[in-house]
Design an enzyme around this catalytic site. Structure first.
Site, PDB file in Angstrom:
ATOM      1  N   HIS A   1      -9.477  -8.098 -35.914  1.00 48.74           N
ATOM      2  CA  HIS A   1     -10.625  -8.879 -35.602  1.00 48.74           C
ATOM      3  C   HIS A   1     -11.857  -8.378 -35.869  1.00 48.74           C
ATOM      4  CE1 HIS A   1      -7.923 -11.139 -32.894  1.00 48.74           C
ATOM      5  NE2 HIS A   1      -8.894 -11.907 -32.398  1.00 48.74           N
TER       6      HIS A   1
ATOM      7  N   GLU B   1       5.221   8.019 -17.942  1.00 43.09           N
ATOM      8  CA  GLU B   1       5.930   9.492 -17.840  1.00 43.09           C
ATOM      9  C   GLU B   1       6.937   9.337 -16.723  1.00 43.09           C
ATOM     10  OE1 GLU B   1       2.616   8.881 -17.575  1.00 43.09           O
ATOM     11  OE2 GLU B   1       2.377   9.365 -19.870  1.00 43.09           O
TER      12      GLU B   1
ATOM     13  N   GLU C   1      -2.105   6.915  -2.044  1.00 46.34           N
ATOM     14  CA  GLU C   1      -2.977   7.582  -1.489  1.00 46.34           C
ATOM     15  C   GLU C   1      -3.820   8.349  -2.163  1.00 46.34           C
ATOM     16  OE1 GLU C   1      -0.970   9.562   1.564  1.00 46.34           O
ATOM     17  OE2 GLU C   1      -0.062   7.600   2.735  1.00 46.34           O
TER      18      GLU C   1
ATOM     19  N   ILE D   1      -5.221  -0.361  -4.007  1.00 46.44           N
ATOM     20  CA  ILE D   1      -4.407  -1.325  -3.521  1.00 46.44           C
ATOM     21  C   ILE D   1      -4.836  -2.636  -4.181  1.00 46.44           C
ATOM     22  CG2 ILE D   1      -3.175  -2.472  -1.629  1.00 46.44           C
ATOM     23  CD1 ILE D   1      -2.968   0.622  -2.315  1.00 46.44           C
TER      24      ILE D   1
ATOM     25  N   ALA E   1       0.853  -1.176  -0.077  1.00 49.76           N
ATOM     26  CA  ALA E   1       0.063  -0.066   0.013  1.00 49.76           C
ATOM     27  C   ALA E   1       0.879   1.126   0.136  1.00 49.76           C
ATOM     28  CB  ALA E   1      -1.028  -0.092   1.189  1.00 49.76           C
TER      29      ALA E   1
ATOM     30  N   GLY F   1       4.393   2.892 -11.303  1.00 48.96           N
ATOM     31  CA  GLY F   1       5.311   4.106 -11.801  1.00 48.96           C
ATOM     32  C   GLY F   1       4.619   4.191 -13.126  1.00 48.96           C
TER      33      GLY F   1
ATOM     34  N   GLU G   1      10.140  -5.054  -9.472  1.00 50.40           N
ATOM     35  CA  GLU G   1       8.526  -4.731  -9.738  1.00 50.40           C
ATOM     36  C   GLU G   1       8.425  -4.425 -11.160  1.00 50.40           C
ATOM     37  OE1 GLU G   1       6.826  -1.949  -7.175  1.00 50.40           O
ATOM     38  OE2 GLU G   1       5.138  -1.638  -8.709  1.00 50.40           O
TER      39      GLU G   1
HETATM   40  C1  LIG Z   1      -5.588  -1.404 -11.396  1.00 50.10           C
HETATM   41  C2  LIG Z   1      -4.559  -0.700 -10.423  1.00 50.10           C
HETATM   42  C3  LIG Z   1      -3.695  -1.401  -9.231  1.00 50.10           C
HETATM   43  C4  LIG Z   1      -2.856  -0.614  -8.445  1.00 50.10           C
HETATM   44  N1  LIG Z   1      -2.188  -1.468  -7.574  1.00 50.10           N
HETATM   45  C5  LIG Z   1      -1.414  -0.517  -6.923  1.00 50.10           C
HETATM   46  C6  LIG Z   1      -1.085  -1.101  -5.581  1.00 50.10           C
HETATM   47  O1  LIG Z   1      -1.019  -2.516  -5.391  1.00 50.10           O
HETATM   48  N2  LIG Z   1      -0.479  -0.459  -4.435  1.00 50.10           N
HETATM   49  C7  LIG Z   1      -0.363   0.571  -4.732  1.00 50.10           C
HETATM   50  O2  LIG Z   1       0.384   1.431  -3.770  1.00 50.10           O
HETATM   51  N3  LIG Z   1      -0.598   1.589  -5.662  1.00 50.10           N
HETATM   52  C8  LIG Z   1      -1.488   0.720  -6.790  1.00 50.10           C
HETATM   53  N4  LIG Z   1      -1.827   1.492  -7.808  1.00 50.10           N
HETATM   54  C9  LIG Z   1      -1.669   2.617  -8.103  1.00 50.10           C
HETATM   55  C10 LIG Z   1      -0.797   3.340  -9.125  1.00 50.10           C
HETATM   56  O3  LIG Z   1       0.519   2.824  -8.819  1.00 50.10           O
HETATM   57  C11 LIG Z   1      -0.921   4.722  -9.242  1.00 50.10           C
HETATM   58  O4  LIG Z   1      -2.229   5.001  -9.872  1.00 50.10           O
HETATM   59  C12 LIG Z   1       0.277   5.224 -10.086  1.00 50.10           C
HETATM   60  O5  LIG Z   1       1.594   5.205  -9.583  1.00 50.10           O
HETATM   61  C13 LIG Z   1       0.038   6.832 -10.711  1.00 50.10           C
HETATM   62  O6  LIG Z   1      -0.433   7.371  -9.457  1.00 50.10           O
HETATM   63  P1  LIG Z   1      -1.842   8.421  -9.657  1.00 50.10           P
HETATM   64  O7  LIG Z   1      -3.009   7.590 -10.043  1.00 50.10           O
HETATM   65  O8  LIG Z   1      -2.012   9.426  -8.281  1.00 50.10           O
HETATM   66  O9  LIG Z   1      -1.375   9.548 -10.716  1.00 50.10           O
HETATM   67  P2  LIG Z   1      -0.940  10.995 -10.633  1.00 50.10           P
HETATM   68  O10 LIG Z   1       0.433  10.914  -9.892  1.00 50.10           O
HETATM   69  O11 LIG Z   1      -1.651  11.913 -10.181  1.00 50.10           O
HETATM   70  O12 LIG Z   1      -0.434  11.271 -12.350  1.00 50.10           O
HETATM   71  C14 LIG Z   1      -1.534  11.733 -13.203  1.00 50.10           C
HETATM   72  C15 LIG Z   1      -0.641  12.035 -14.586  1.00 50.10           C
HETATM   73  O13 LIG Z   1       0.240  13.007 -14.230  1.00 50.10           O
HETATM   74  C16 LIG Z   1       1.442  12.391 -14.587  1.00 50.10           C
HETATM   75  N5  LIG Z   1       2.488  12.870 -13.778  1.00 50.10           N
HETATM   76  C17 LIG Z   1       2.736  12.759 -12.514  1.00 50.10           C
HETATM   77  N6  LIG Z   1       3.855  13.342 -12.202  1.00 50.10           N
HETATM   78  C18 LIG Z   1       4.333  13.704 -13.284  1.00 50.10           C
HETATM   79  C19 LIG Z   1       5.683  14.310 -13.400  1.00 50.10           C
HETATM   80  N7  LIG Z   1       6.714  14.868 -12.523  1.00 50.10           N
HETATM   81  N8  LIG Z   1       6.208  14.663 -14.931  1.00 50.10           N
HETATM   82  C20 LIG Z   1       5.371  14.082 -15.940  1.00 50.10           C
HETATM   83  N9  LIG Z   1       4.130  13.634 -15.703  1.00 50.10           N
HETATM   84  C21 LIG Z   1       3.587  13.586 -14.423  1.00 50.10           C
HETATM   85  C22 LIG Z   1       1.392  11.020 -14.725  1.00 50.10           C
HETATM   86  O14 LIG Z   1       2.169  10.355 -15.271  1.00 50.10           O
HETATM   87  C23 LIG Z   1       0.034  10.857 -15.129  1.00 50.10           C
HETATM   88  O15 LIG Z   1      -0.113  10.610 -16.333  1.00 50.10           O
HETATM   89  C24 LIG Z   1      -2.856   0.849  -8.846  1.00 50.10           C
HETATM   90  C25 LIG Z   1      -3.523   1.470  -9.476  1.00 50.10           C
HETATM   91  C26 LIG Z   1      -4.302   0.735 -10.620  1.00 50.10           C
HETATM   92  C27 LIG Z   1      -5.567   1.645 -11.242  1.00 50.10           C
END
Ligand SMILES: Cc1cc2nc3c(=O)[nH]c(=O)nc-3n(C[C@H](O)[C@H](O)[C@H](O)COP(=O)(O)OP(=O)(O)OC[C@H]3O[C@@H](n4cnc5c(N)ncnc54)[C@H](O)[C@@H]3O)c2cc1C
Length: 382
Positions: A343, A372, A130, A160, A127, A369, A247
């Site tokens: 298809h 981007e 957030e 998560i 986890a 991650g 990972e």
């Molecule tokens: C199905 C699923 C399973 C997941 N499983 C887990 C898990 O098991 N554990 C866990 O902890 N998390 C998990 N996640 C979370 C996932 O790792 C995050 O969604 C991801 O890291 C992106 O964070 P965010 O959604 O807050 O996007 P944000 O950080 O809000 O990003 C939004 C957009 O802005 C871009 N962006 C952000 N910062 C920058 C920058 N500095 N430069 C350029 N572009 C940028 C991003 O690339 C993205 O396109 C999961 C998500 C999903 C949908």
């Protein structure tokens, strides 16, 4: 054309053969139901444990097979190809959570948790994310305050994987008021009987439907002080960074397996389906598209195999792993989109595997991650 990955051995082939049969016979028939129920069966985890497929590269002393990363790679690949519904849940459990414990856990922690993770009795989750922070991990706000011999954990997490099923959750939390990376630690929360811990919704996703994805809430959740991973507080961010190549490589392995499968199912389909009195593959456009994708699949495979060999040797660096994660997952989405096009309308129907592969692939560019962020890490190394 026969290409054998340099990490493949006869011994590993011998392990894989019955494993693939098991996946096809014992797990695949349940996949459709799991998608509908939005969760996998615990019995499937126990069966995977019995096959020795959950923690292959963890030492035997802790319930694993004591094998090399090649076994992890083979398991991820086979699950992605035959029961993709379990690919993300198992990768998180086996390739991520178990290795935090294996790398940073002390003897007592390893003995307590890893054998049960290997047997499938305990399911693991990690986890980090957030509601207010995903990409910028240093901004996590979940707070663990030490009171006597335990931490009291407050905050919330979202997205998560395995959140509904998890028995053990590696929680990324602040253990001090120090800003940024410094105050972050990894704590293992044990879910059973933990009054301050609550699972939120099993989130409604556009794909990856058999994989449960949840919000988690901590309201004075209890974590014994001895559940801290590592010798001291404040090591969490470094620990996360050290494990990210593993990972990210795991995600690339899944991506390449999906690319190969997409090309194969599309070749099969376009040989069968006819238009204008000829198979779809007889149109030069279709054949050329598939020729290009087959070529790219092999390029991806060779690059991936290089990364796997680096990982086995203990030399895979964060930048190369980021390249593998971003490039292979981009290619996965691109390839599957084109394969779906070949298809026709059937590609949009759920009963054809390519339609599921299409919706399932999209997340690969985001989790672990975002791509981007991968490019940001690669760019910093230029
Ligand atoms: C199905 C699923 C399973 C997941 N499983 C887990 C898990 O098991 N554990 C866990 O902890 N998390 C998990 N996640 C979370 C996932 O790792 C995050 O969604 C991801 O890291 C992106 O964070 P965010 O959604 O807050 O996007 P944000 O950080 O809000 O990003 C939004 C957009 O802005 C871009 N962006 C952000 N910062 C920058 C920058 N500095 N430069 C350029 N572009 C940028 C991003 O690339 C993205 O396109 C999961 C998500 C999903 C949908």
């Amino acid at each position: 054309m026969t290409y054998r990955s340099p990490w493949m051995t006869d011994e590993l082939e011998t392990f894989r053969e019955p494993f693939r049969r098991f996946l096809a016979k014992d797990l695949a028939p349940h996949a459709e139901r799991w998608r509908k129920e939005k969760i996998t069966d615990r019995s499937a985890w126990l069966a995977l444990g019995e096959m020795g497929a959950l923690l292959p590269s963890v030492p035997e002393a802790y319930g694993g097979l004591g094998a090399s990363f090649a076994y992890d790679a083979a398991v991820i690949e086979d699950i992605e190809t035959m029961v993709p519904e379990m690919s993300t849940p198992v990768s998180v459990h086996s390739n991520i959570v178990a290795h935090y414990i294996n790398e940073y856990g002390n003897e007592e922690q390893k003995k307590r948790w890893l054998p049960k993770m290997a047997s499938g009795e305990f399911i693991g989750a990690v986890a980090m994310t957030e509601p207010g922070t995903g990409s910028d991990l240093q901004a996590v706000r979940t707070r663990a305050r030490k009171q006597g011999n335990a931490y009291s954990l407050n905050g919330s997490k979202t997205f998560i994987t395995n959140g509904q099923l998890a028995d053990l959750i590696v929680v990324v939390a602040r253990t001090s008021d120090e800003p940024g990376a410094k105050g972050i630690s990894l704590l293992v929360l044990e879910a059973e009987g933990n009054d301050g811990f609550r699972r939120g919704r099993n989130l409604d996703k556009i794909g990856l439907n058999a994989s449960d994805t949840s919000e988690l809430f901590f309201d004075n959740a209890f974590v014994p002080a001895e559940n801290l991973l590592g010798p001291a507080e404040g090591q969490g961010f470094i620990q996360l960074m050290q494990q990210l190549p593993r990972e990210r490589l795991g995600l690339a392995i899944g991506a390449v397996a999906a690319i190969e499968r997409a090309v194969q199912v599309t070749v099969d389909y376009t040989k069968e389906r006819k238009a204008f009195n000829q198979p779809i593959i007889a149109f030069q456009n279709s054949a050329f598209k598939l020729a290009e994708r087959k070529t790219e699949a092999l390029i991806a495979r060779v690059f991936l195999d290089y990364c796997i060999m680096q990982m086995i040797a203990g030399d895979l660096d964060a930048v190369t792993a980021s390249m593998a994660k971003y490039w292979c997952s981009d290619k996965q989405v691109e390839t599957i989109d084109e394969c779906l096009q070949l298809h026709g309308g059937y590609g949009y129907m759920q009963e054809y595997p390519i339609s599921r592969m299409f919706v399932d692939a999209r997340i690969q560019k985001i989790y672990g991650g975002t791509n981007e962020i991968m490019k940001l890490l690669i760019a910093r190394s230029l």
